[in-house]
Design a protein around this motif. Sequence first.
Motif, PDB file in Angstrom:
ATOM      1  N   GLU A  38       0.838  -1.215   0.000  1.00 47.88           N
ATOM      2  CA  GLU A  38       0.000   0.000   0.000  1.00 47.88           C
ATOM      3  C   GLU A  38       0.868   1.259   0.000  1.00 47.88           C
ATOM      4  O   GLU A  38       0.542   2.261  -0.656  1.00 47.88           O
ATOM      5  N   PHE A  39       1.969   1.212   0.720  1.00 54.63           N
ATOM      6  CA  PHE A  39       2.923   2.327   0.724  1.00 54.63           C
ATOM      7  C   PHE A  39       3.445   2.566  -0.688  1.00 54.63           C
ATOM      8  O   PHE A  39       3.510   3.697  -1.168  1.00 54.63           O
ATOM      9  N   ARG A  40       3.785   1.473  -1.381  1.00 49.99           N
ATOM     10  CA  ARG A  40       4.292   1.572  -2.743  1.00 49.99           C
ATOM     11  C   ARG A  40       3.263   2.229  -3.664  1.00 49.99           C
ATOM     12  O   ARG A  40       3.597   3.074  -4.489  1.00 49.99           O
ATOM     13  N   GLU A  41       2.001   1.846  -3.527  1.00 55.61           N
ATOM     14  CA  GLU A  41       0.949   2.434  -4.362  1.00 55.61           C
ATOM     15  C   GLU A  41       0.775   3.917  -4.074  1.00 55.61           C
ATOM     16  O   GLU A  41       0.530   4.716  -4.997  1.00 55.61           O
ATOM     17  N   LYS A  42       0.909   4.314  -2.819  1.00 58.38           N
ATOM     18  CA  LYS A  42       0.816   5.742  -2.473  1.00 58.38           C
ATOM     19  C   LYS A  42       1.967   6.530  -3.095  1.00 58.38           C
ATOM     20  O   LYS A  42       1.778   7.650  -3.574  1.00 58.38           O
ATOM     21  N   ILE A  43       3.173   5.948  -3.068  1.00 55.78           N
ATOM     22  CA  ILE A  43       4.328   6.605  -3.694  1.00 55.78           C
ATOM     23  C   ILE A  43       4.062   6.793  -5.183  1.00 55.78           C
ATOM     24  O   ILE A  43       4.334   7.847  -5.766  1.00 55.78           O
ATOM     25  N   LYS A  44       3.478   5.773  -5.796  1.00 54.81           N
ATOM     26  CA  LYS A  44       3.244   5.799  -7.240  1.00 54.81           C
ATOM     27  C   LYS A  44       2.162   6.815  -7.617  1.00 54.81           C
ATOM     28  O   LYS A  44       2.281   7.507  -8.640  1.00 54.81           O
ATOM     29  N   ASN A  45       1.113   6.922  -6.811  1.00 57.92           N
ATOM     30  CA  ASN A  45      -0.079   7.674  -7.219  1.00 57.92           C
ATOM     31  C   ASN A  45      -0.260   9.031  -6.553  1.00 57.92           C
ATOM     32  O   ASN A  45      -1.139   9.787  -6.941  1.00 57.92           O
ATOM     33  N   ASP A  46       0.543   9.353  -5.559  1.00 58.32           N
ATOM     34  CA  ASP A  46       0.373  10.603  -4.818  1.00 58.32           C
ATOM     35  C   ASP A  46       1.714  11.338  -4.787  1.00 58.32           C
ATOM     36  O   ASP A  46       2.604  11.002  -4.004  1.00 58.32           O
ATOM     37  N   ASN A  47       1.851  12.354  -5.640  1.00 59.37           N
ATOM     38  CA  ASN A  47       3.127  13.059  -5.765  1.00 59.37           C
ATOM     39  C   ASN A  47       3.552  13.725  -4.466  1.00 59.37           C
ATOM     40  O   ASN A  47       4.741  13.734  -4.126  1.00 59.37           O
ATOM     41  N   GLU A  48       2.599  14.310  -3.755  1.00 61.02           N
ATOM     42  CA  GLU A  48       2.952  14.984  -2.495  1.00 61.02           C
ATOM     43  C   GLU A  48       3.421  13.977  -1.460  1.00 61.02           C
ATOM     44  O   GLU A  48       4.383  14.225  -0.718  1.00 61.02           O
ATOM     45  N   PHE A  49       2.752  12.848  -1.398  1.00 69.23           N
ATOM     46  CA  PHE A  49       3.170  11.786  -0.470  1.00 69.23           C
ATOM     47  C   PHE A  49       4.575  11.303  -0.839  1.00 69.23           C
ATOM     48  O   PHE A  49       5.434  11.103   0.035  1.00 69.23           O
ATOM     49  N   ALA A  50       4.825  11.134  -2.148  1.00 68.68           N
ATOM     50  CA  ALA A  50       6.140  10.663  -2.594  1.00 68.68           C
ATOM     51  C   ALA A  50       7.237  11.658  -2.241  1.00 68.68           C
ATOM     52  O   ALA A  50       8.331  11.271  -1.821  1.00 68.68           O
ATOM     53  N   LYS A  51       6.930  12.947  -2.384  1.00 66.97           N
ATOM     54  CA  LYS A  51       7.925  13.964  -2.029  1.00 66.97           C
ATOM     55  C   LYS A  51       8.284  13.887  -0.552  1.00 66.97           C
ATOM     56  O   LYS A  51       9.444  14.034  -0.163  1.00 66.97           O
ATOM     57  N   LYS A  52       7.271  13.635   0.266  1.00 64.59           N
ATOM     58  CA  LYS A  52       7.478  13.635   1.719  1.00 64.59           C
ATOM     59  C   LYS A  52       8.099  12.339   2.214  1.00 64.59           C
ATOM     60  O   LYS A  52       8.993  12.347   3.060  1.00 64.59           O
ATOM     61  N   TYR A  53       7.627  11.197   1.674  1.00 69.09           N
ATOM     62  CA  TYR A  53       8.026   9.908   2.259  1.00 69.09           C
ATOM     63  C   TYR A  53       8.832   9.004   1.308  1.00 69.09           C
ATOM     64  O   TYR A  53       9.227   7.916   1.715  1.00 69.09           O
ATOM     65  N   GLY A  54       9.100   9.481   0.089  1.00 65.23           N
ATOM     66  CA  GLY A  54       9.895   8.676  -0.837  1.00 65.23           C
ATOM     67  C   GLY A  54      11.363   9.047  -0.853  1.00 65.23           C
ATOM     68  O   GLY A  54      12.157   8.429  -1.561  1.00 65.23           O
ATOM     69  N   GLU A  55      11.720  10.037  -0.072  1.00 70.64           N
ATOM     70  CA  GLU A  55      13.086  10.557  -0.104  1.00 70.64           C
ATOM     71  C   GLU A  55      14.014   9.731   0.780  1.00 70.64           C
ATOM     72  O   GLU A  55      13.688   9.401   1.914  1.00 70.64           O
ATOM     73  N   LEU A  56      15.186   9.407   0.232  1.00 70.58           N
ATOM     74  CA  LEU A  56      16.171   8.604   0.965  1.00 70.58           C
ATOM     75  C   LEU A  56      17.248   9.442   1.631  1.00 70.58           C
ATOM     76  O   LEU A  56      18.092   8.908   2.354  1.00 70.58           O
ATOM     77  N   GLY A  57      17.217  10.754   1.400  1.00 68.10           N
ATOM     78  CA  GLY A  57      18.313  11.590   1.870  1.00 68.10           C
ATOM     79  C   GLY A  57      19.402  11.677   0.802  1.00 68.10           C
ATOM     80  O   GLY A  57      19.250  11.162  -0.315  1.00 68.10           O
ATOM     81  N   PRO A  58      20.538  12.294   1.123  1.00 70.22           N
ATOM     82  CA  PRO A  58      21.574  12.566   0.109  1.00 70.22           C
ATOM     83  C   PRO A  58      22.418  11.340  -0.213  1.00 70.22           C
ATOM     84  O   PRO A  58      23.628  11.315   0.023  1.00 70.22           O
ATOM     85  N   VAL A  59      21.771  10.308  -0.773  1.00 72.15           N
ATOM     86  CA  VAL A  59      22.464   9.055  -1.084  1.00 72.15           C
ATOM     87  C   VAL A  59      23.211   9.169  -2.424  1.00 72.15           C
ATOM     88  O   VAL A  59      23.465  10.257  -2.901  1.00 72.15           O
ATOM     89  N   TYR A  60      23.530   8.037  -3.021  1.00 67.64           N
ATOM     90  CA  TYR A  60      24.460   7.954  -4.150  1.00 67.64           C
ATOM     91  C   TYR A  60      24.323   9.054  -5.202  1.00 67.64           C
ATOM     92  O   TYR A  60      25.292   9.739  -5.523  1.00 67.64           O
ATOM     93  N   GLY A  61      23.120   9.195  -5.765  1.00 66.57           N
ATOM     94  CA  GLY A  61      22.953  10.131  -6.864  1.00 66.57           C
ATOM     95  C   GLY A  61      23.318  11.545  -6.487  1.00 66.57           C
ATOM     96  O   GLY A  61      23.965  12.267  -7.258  1.00 66.57           O
ATOM     97  N   LYS A  62      22.921  11.948  -5.292  1.00 66.89           N
ATOM     98  CA  LYS A  62      23.233  13.301  -4.834  1.00 66.89           C
ATOM     99  C   LYS A  62      24.741  13.488  -4.736  1.00 66.89           C
ATOM    100  O   LYS A  62      25.302  14.504  -5.163  1.00 66.89           O
ATOM    101  N   GLN A  63      25.444  12.506  -4.169  1.00 66.96           N
ATOM    102  CA  GLN A  63      26.889  12.634  -4.001  1.00 66.96           C
ATOM    103  C   GLN A  63      27.621  12.594  -5.344  1.00 66.96           C
ATOM    104  O   GLN A  63      28.585  13.328  -5.560  1.00 66.96           O
ATOM    105  N   TRP A  64      27.159  11.745  -6.249  1.00 68.61           N
ATOM    106  CA  TRP A  64      27.791  11.663  -7.576  1.00 68.61           C
ATOM    107  C   TRP A  64      27.689  12.987  -8.330  1.00 68.61           C
ATOM    108  O   TRP A  64      28.624  13.392  -8.997  1.00 68.61           O
TER     109      TRP A  64
END
Length: 291
Positions: A103-129
């Motif tokens: 259900e969490f996965r579906e919320k990430i997929k279908n709710d952009n605001e939810f994804a912005k708030k709860y889909g973020e991993l912090g400054p991991v690989y891509g940010k550092q690269w």
Amino acid sequence: MGEKQYLDLLVEIMKNGAKKSDRTGVGTKALFGCQMRFDLRQGFPLLTTKKVNFKAIIHELLWFIKGNTNIKYLVDNGVNIWNEWPFTKYKNSSDYQGESLAEFREKIKNDNEFAKKYGELGPVYGKQWRNFGGVDQLKELVENLKNNPLSRRHILTAWNPPEIKQMLLPPCHLLAQFFVSENNKLSCLLYQRSGDMFLGVPFNIASYSLLTAMLAQVCGYEVGEFIHVIGDAHIYLNHCEQVQEQLGRKPKKLPTLKLNPSIKSVFDFRFEDISLENYESYPPIKAQVAV
């Protein structure tokens, strides 16, 4: 060479690994300081003794290259390898209403605001690269590989101590060094502080081998070797049965990587530009990820 080295290391850890408790509470058998070498000219090192999801490897690497650190891109493309960490953080929030991981996965997929708030991993690989204290490491790496190939400073690192505590999972594969030989072969040495040998390491081998091939193409080189150095190389205790099943299988011939030859910038690769030919494998073996 090739897959045999990986299987031999599994055998070595099962036989001689020290039992250790760990952060996840699952427990491991571990060896410290391991190395594997893969000649990329002999075939692409994607395991054949169990089916590995190459689609997920491509999407994750493109996600790193974009500098993205939110799981929404991955979830939208059916890649769920990073979901457990943000889900665990969400479960500890006041917004959690008993949702399952699905259900969490579906919320990430279908709710952009939810994804912005709860889909973020912090400054991991891509940010550092792409933005390590204001430095686009990947852009500089490409420029240096092209213009100063014999340099000993072709480094890409994700280990940024001031930002580690902001990451849901600190980098496991944390430093890659690239090497251009006198005969124009590009090789990569990866240092990985922590390697989940059954679930994670097959991904890491394929991901950095793919990155090496992409960089070789855009910088005008041929592929050389991928050398994988792992600090804490471990098998989780709840993966031992799966490891034994895999070790009972005889490796098949390695597949061939195909890249769209018209791509001249590492930043221009799309999913459709990357494919494998002649990938034959045994069926996948399921195992639970330790969070």
